[in-house]
Design a protein around this motif. Structure first.
Motif, mmCIF file in Angstrom:
data_model
loop_
_atom_site.group_PDB
_atom_site.id
_atom_site.type_symbol
_atom_site.label_atom_id
_atom_site.label_comp_id
_atom_site.label_asym_id
_atom_site.label_seq_id
_atom_site.Cartn_x
_atom_site.Cartn_y
_atom_site.Cartn_z
ATOM 1 N N MET B 33 0.830 -1.188 0.062
ATOM 2 C CA MET B 33 -0.117 0.010 0.028
ATOM 3 C C MET B 33 0.932 1.437 0.017
ATOM 4 N N GLY B 34 0.222 2.249 -0.532
ATOM 5 C CA GLY B 34 1.212 3.378 -0.710
ATOM 6 C C GLY B 34 0.854 4.355 -1.869
ATOM 7 N N PRO B 35 1.095 3.781 -3.095
ATOM 8 C CA PRO B 35 1.129 4.790 -4.378
ATOM 9 C C PRO B 35 -0.607 5.068 -4.771
ATOM 10 N N GLY B 36 -1.353 4.216 -4.546
ATOM 11 C CA GLY B 36 -2.841 4.376 -4.461
ATOM 12 C C GLY B 36 -3.409 5.332 -3.304
ATOM 13 N N ILE B 37 -3.310 5.041 -1.970
ATOM 14 C CA ILE B 37 -3.751 6.040 -0.973
ATOM 15 C C ILE B 37 -3.051 7.515 -1.150
ATOM 16 N N ILE B 38 -1.743 7.397 -1.391
ATOM 17 C CA ILE B 38 -1.182 8.775 -1.741
ATOM 18 C C ILE B 38 -1.678 9.528 -2.666
ATOM 19 N N THR B 39 -1.613 8.745 -3.857
ATOM 20 C CA THR B 39 -2.414 9.498 -4.819
ATOM 21 C C THR B 39 -3.793 9.964 -4.598
ATOM 22 N N GLY B 40 -4.572 9.306 -4.184
ATOM 23 C CA GLY B 40 -5.897 9.356 -3.958
ATOM 24 C C GLY B 40 -6.208 10.551 -2.980
ATOM 25 N N GLN B 78 -7.790 5.149 -12.078
ATOM 26 C CA GLN B 78 -6.384 4.740 -11.467
ATOM 27 C C GLN B 78 -6.201 3.259 -11.343
ATOM 28 N N GLU B 79 -7.115 2.471 -11.702
ATOM 29 C CA GLU B 79 -6.646 1.143 -11.509
ATOM 30 C C GLU B 79 -6.202 0.601 -13.041
ATOM 31 N N MET B 80 -6.441 1.291 -14.058
ATOM 32 C CA MET B 80 -5.873 1.332 -15.320
ATOM 33 C C MET B 80 -4.519 1.732 -15.399
ATOM 34 N N TRP B 220 -2.286 14.830 -13.239
ATOM 35 C CA TRP B 220 -0.970 14.337 -12.599
ATOM 36 C C TRP B 220 -1.205 13.177 -11.896
ATOM 37 N N MET B 221 -2.322 12.885 -11.649
ATOM 38 C CA MET B 221 -2.507 11.625 -10.904
ATOM 39 C C MET B 221 -2.066 10.073 -11.478
ATOM 40 N N PRO B 222 -2.598 9.893 -12.852
ATOM 41 C CA PRO B 222 -2.113 8.759 -13.435
ATOM 42 C C PRO B 222 -0.921 8.831 -13.629
ATOM 43 N N PHE B 223 -0.070 9.947 -14.075
ATOM 44 C CA PHE B 223 1.419 10.003 -14.295
ATOM 45 C C PHE B 223 1.983 9.556 -12.992
ATOM 46 N N TYR B 224 1.709 10.143 -11.650
ATOM 47 C CA TYR B 224 2.470 9.832 -10.560
ATOM 48 C C TYR B 224 2.136 8.589 -10.175
ATOM 49 N N GLN B 225 0.973 8.024 -10.196
ATOM 50 C CA GLN B 225 0.696 6.712 -9.488
ATOM 51 C C GLN B 225 1.290 5.613 -10.385
ATOM 52 N N GLN B 226 1.327 5.639 -11.595
ATOM 53 C CA GLN B 226 2.265 4.936 -12.521
ATOM 54 C C GLN B 226 3.626 4.778 -12.112
ATOM 55 N N SER B 227 4.164 5.990 -12.036
ATOM 56 C CA SER B 227 5.603 6.182 -12.048
ATOM 57 C C SER B 227 5.886 5.618 -10.506
ATOM 58 N N ALA B 228 5.114 5.842 -9.518
ATOM 59 C CA ALA B 228 5.110 5.337 -8.246
ATOM 60 C C ALA B 228 5.483 3.673 -8.227
ATOM 61 N N VAL B 229 4.484 3.136 -9.054
ATOM 62 C CA VAL B 229 4.130 1.647 -9.048
ATOM 63 C C VAL B 229 5.443 1.169 -9.656
ATOM 64 N N ILE B 244 -6.073 -3.132 -4.572
ATOM 65 C CA ILE B 244 -6.944 -2.869 -3.268
ATOM 66 C C ILE B 244 -6.487 -1.181 -2.784
ATOM 67 N N ASP B 245 -5.075 -1.133 -2.850
ATOM 68 C CA ASP B 245 -4.620 0.222 -2.412
ATOM 69 C C ASP B 245 -5.218 1.439 -3.323
ATOM 70 N N THR B 246 -5.414 1.122 -4.523
ATOM 71 C CA THR B 246 -5.804 2.093 -5.587
ATOM 72 C C THR B 246 -7.362 2.284 -5.249
ATOM 73 N N TYR B 247 -8.353 1.262 -5.141
ATOM 74 C CA TYR B 247 -9.515 1.589 -4.620
ATOM 75 C C TYR B 247 -9.693 2.202 -3.559
ATOM 76 N N THR B 248 -8.805 1.924 -2.367
ATOM 77 C CA THR B 248 -8.801 2.527 -1.139
ATOM 78 C C THR B 248 -8.622 4.027 -1.333
ATOM 79 N N GLY B 249 -7.566 4.438 -2.031
ATOM 80 C CA GLY B 249 -7.163 5.837 -2.285
ATOM 81 C C GLY B 249 -8.513 6.320 -2.903
ATOM 82 N N SER B 250 -8.993 5.916 -3.819
ATOM 83 C CA SER B 250 -10.075 6.592 -4.701
ATOM 84 C C SER B 250 -11.264 6.778 -3.547
ATOM 85 N N VAL B 251 -11.602 5.770 -2.871
ATOM 86 C CA VAL B 251 -12.756 5.953 -1.921
ATOM 87 C C VAL B 251 -12.492 7.067 -0.865
#
Lengths: 232, 429
Positions: B33-40, B78-80, B220-229, B244-251
């Motif tokens: 967990m990290g990239p999804g929550i942080i970006t979200g 974000q999942e994509m 900026w979100m897809p750019f950051y999250q994909q680079s972080a992953v 799960i990290d991504t969905y958690t961040g979005s919610v």
């Protein structure tokens, strides 16, 4: 000296001197030191050709690979030597790649695994009626050529007397090409020094048929690092 | 846990040590967990908080449905991008350059940098305004923030920065607390969620809806999250955890938005107070809900501005460096990735100086940013959809039909809203 950008889109004429298509890409073998373009991908407006099942296929806007032996290059145009209906479908072998599709925009990494840039355009020389891949353009001129911003750069160049050096990495430094990762690995890890710098105006003046004498190598990607080191 | 986390600095090819790999490993999830929550969560930055506050203050609970509904495309997009990062191990700018060439990459990146800088300026303005609520001068707070940000990005590696950002993400709970303390009318809120209403002839409402969508799905979100992953080297085998990290961040980001609208709807809208910035909202909240909730709101603005002022410049640096093929990454030293750090440091310093010394009209900057965003976002989404459906790149992990439909609907909605905005701008109401 030519950039791929100037070659792609060139007109292709039939042996009856009728316009039949345009160049869409160049085929090289990655094994050679200075790879010779030994085939071109031509986009035909309309053609009947023999496909791999030996059926004659009529098709529009189809891209076919045609060996260099089948063509003549004259006055910025390609002329097919034989009738286009006699062309057989050709396919890329394992060590063949397309310059436009595979090489351009690939990432370049040095022997230490550090990324140093992307291929903005491929520099091609014409020698004895054949195209030869000389190196990889990674500088600003390759970018502006692609962006169609040549005029403003030329104005700045003339108006302010500022020279824009083009950065070309000689193909002899290319060690490996990873098609899956779109990555070109160089054989050198240390900082490369410019063997010769060529600026914008000079690059325009070069006779396109002139043979390469001195490789033009300038790798300025470490400029910030250099300043950083000096300050230390 | 600390021992467990310390063992895996590099996640490449790492698989949970389970007899059955289909079983779920909670400890492993925490590690991934990290990239999804942080970006979200950091999506709710100063500019977003201002938008949510303004929407809550102007329309009450009426547009809550937009926030709930936008959660779905946000999570899908974000999942994509996460999937593309896990499959290719490369950032989004890299994939765009390799598949669409320099022209599209160059102009998209120029637009992205402009939007990002506008947002970073808004974030520093948020820090300054938040500090002034507590009586701290911006000439003390902003230079301190810049020094701390530069220290973090230059001295710490990706894993450490990620942990620090995750801790800061916890402080976003302040908004949820402030929302509850404002005693919202839950019946009206529920009404606003389940009964969508929009007047398509009202340009101001359209602007508000576009602003809500634009601030939720930021480029900026897809750019950051994909680079972080890619930087975290999350392997495809661990992708289920990252999802799960991504969905958690979005919610989470939408929950934050929801409670900000609740807080401002219950107080400012009820009393007919219209606000244009996050700090206005915090100031206006104090007499209505008490100093504690107002202070929580103001602390939230500083926290949001600070975290976004780390993540957005990093996203800008990742995008440019990947697009032009320069060495990049938070795990690299300055001398290994000088251009990456030069962009990162440059955007931080320029944005801070802009807020400190230039009298900028933040609302105009944000409108400018939203306008570019209206054009940029559909383009980025089309490029993403094309890559995510390319079997040569994604193999069997190409988009499903549902993902494509939601992606296309989002693009259509954005294009329609942008066109209607242009129409209103030219022909008036």
């Amino acid at each position: 000296m030519r950039f791929t950008e100037n070659i792609v889109g060139m007109k292709v004429m039939s042996n009856k001197k009728e316009l039949i298509g345009t160049i869409s890409d160049l085929v090289i073998s990655i094994q050679s030191k200075y790879p010779i373009v030994h085939a071109v991908a031509i986009k035909f407006k309309e053609i009947q050709y023999i496909d791999k099942t030996l059926l004659i296929e009529p098709a529009k806007n189809i891209k076919l690979i045609v060996p260099w032996e089948e063509i003549n290059f004259k006055d910025k145009r390609l002329y097919l030597k034989s009738d286009e209906a006699d062309l057989q479908a050709q396919y890329l072998t394992d060590d063949e790649i397309l310059v436009g599709k595979n090489v351009i925009d690939s990432i370049i990494t040095n022997a230490k695994g550090n990324s140093i840039g992307r291929v903005n355009d491929a520099v091609i020389f014409e020698r004895n009626g054949k195209f030869e891949l000389f190196g990889l353009g990674v500088g600003i001129i390759g970018i502006v050529a692609k962006l169609g911003l040549e005029i403003p750069l030329e104005v700045i160049d003339k108006g302010f007397g500022r020279s824009f050096a083009e950065t070309v990495i000689d193909w002899k430094y290319v060690k490996k090409y990873h098609p899956n990762k779109n990555e070109i690995v160089l054989s050198v890890g240390e900082e490369l020094k410019a063997e010769k710098t060529i600026n914008w105006s000079e690059s325009k003046k070069i006779d396109q048929k002139q043979e390469p004498k001195t490789p033009i190598i300038l790798i300025p990607w470490v400029q910030i690092e250099k300043i950083f080191k000096k300050r230390k | 846990m600390r021992f467990f986390l310390a063992r895996f600095k590099n996640l490449e090819g790492l698989k949970p040590k389970l007899a059955n790999p289909h079983l779920f490993n909670f400890g492993f999830l925490l590690m991934i967990m990290g990239p999804g929550i942080i970006t979200g969560v950091i999506d709710s930055d100063s500019g977003s908080i201002a938008t949510y506050s303004s929407v809550g203050a102007s329309y009450g609970y009426a547009l809550l449905w937009v926030i709930v509904l936008t959660t779905i495309p946000l999570a899908i997009i974000q999942e994509m991008t996460t999937r593309m990062g896990a499959v290719t191990g490369r950032g989004l700018a890299s994939l765009i350059r390799e598949n669409f060439g320099i022209r599209i990459t160059f102009y998209s990146l120029i637009a992205l940098v402009l939007v990002n800088i506008a947002n970073i300026v808004a974030d520093f303005a948020g820090i300054a305004a938040g500090g002034e609520i507590f009586g701290i001068s911006r000439f003390i707070l902003l230079p301190t923030a810049v020094i701390v940000i530069l220290y973090l990005v230059l001295a710490k590696n990706y894993r450490k920065i990620e942990k620090i950002l995750l801790i800061f993400c916890l402080f976003y709970i302040a908004y949820i607390v402030a929302g509850i303390l404002a005693h919202p009318n839950w019946t009206q809120a529920l009404h606003g969620v389940i009964l969508p209403s929009i007047n398509l002839k009202d340009s101001i409402v359209i602007t508000a809806v576009l602003a809500l969508i634009g601030t939720t799905i930021a480029p900026w979100m897809p750019f950051y999250q994909q680079s972080a992953v890619a930087e975290k080297k999350i392997a495809l085998s661990n992708y289920k955890y990252e999802r799960i990290d991504t969905y958690t961040g979005s919610v989470m980001t939408q929950a934050i938005a929801f409670f900000i609208v609740l807080a401002t709807a219950a107080t400012l809208f009820k009393n007919g107070i219209v606000v244009n910035s996050a700090s206005d909202a915090a100031n206006a909240l104090v007499p209505l809900v008490g100093k504690f909730a107002g202070a929580l709101f103001a602390l939230g603005i500083i926290n949001a501005g600070f975290t976004a002022a780390i993540v957005l410049p990093t996203s800008t640096a990742y995008s440019l460096a990947e697009g032009f093929g320069w060495n990049s990454g938070m795990n690299k030293k300055f001398k290994e990735a000088p251009r990456f750090y030069a962009i990162l440091i440059g955007t931080v310093i320029v944005s801070a100086i802009t807020v400190l010394f230039l009298k900028v009209n933040l609302i105009k900057i944000m409108i400018f940013s939203q306008a570019i965003n209206g054009f940029l976002l559909p383009v980025i989404l089309i490029l993403m959809l094309t890559i995510a459906n390319n079997k040569k790149i994604m193999g069997k992990h190409v988009n499903t039909r549902v993902q494509n439909i939601i992606g296309i609907l989002t693009i259509c909605a954005l294009v329609l809203l942008t066109i209607s905005l242009i129409y209103f701008a030219i022909f008036g109401k």
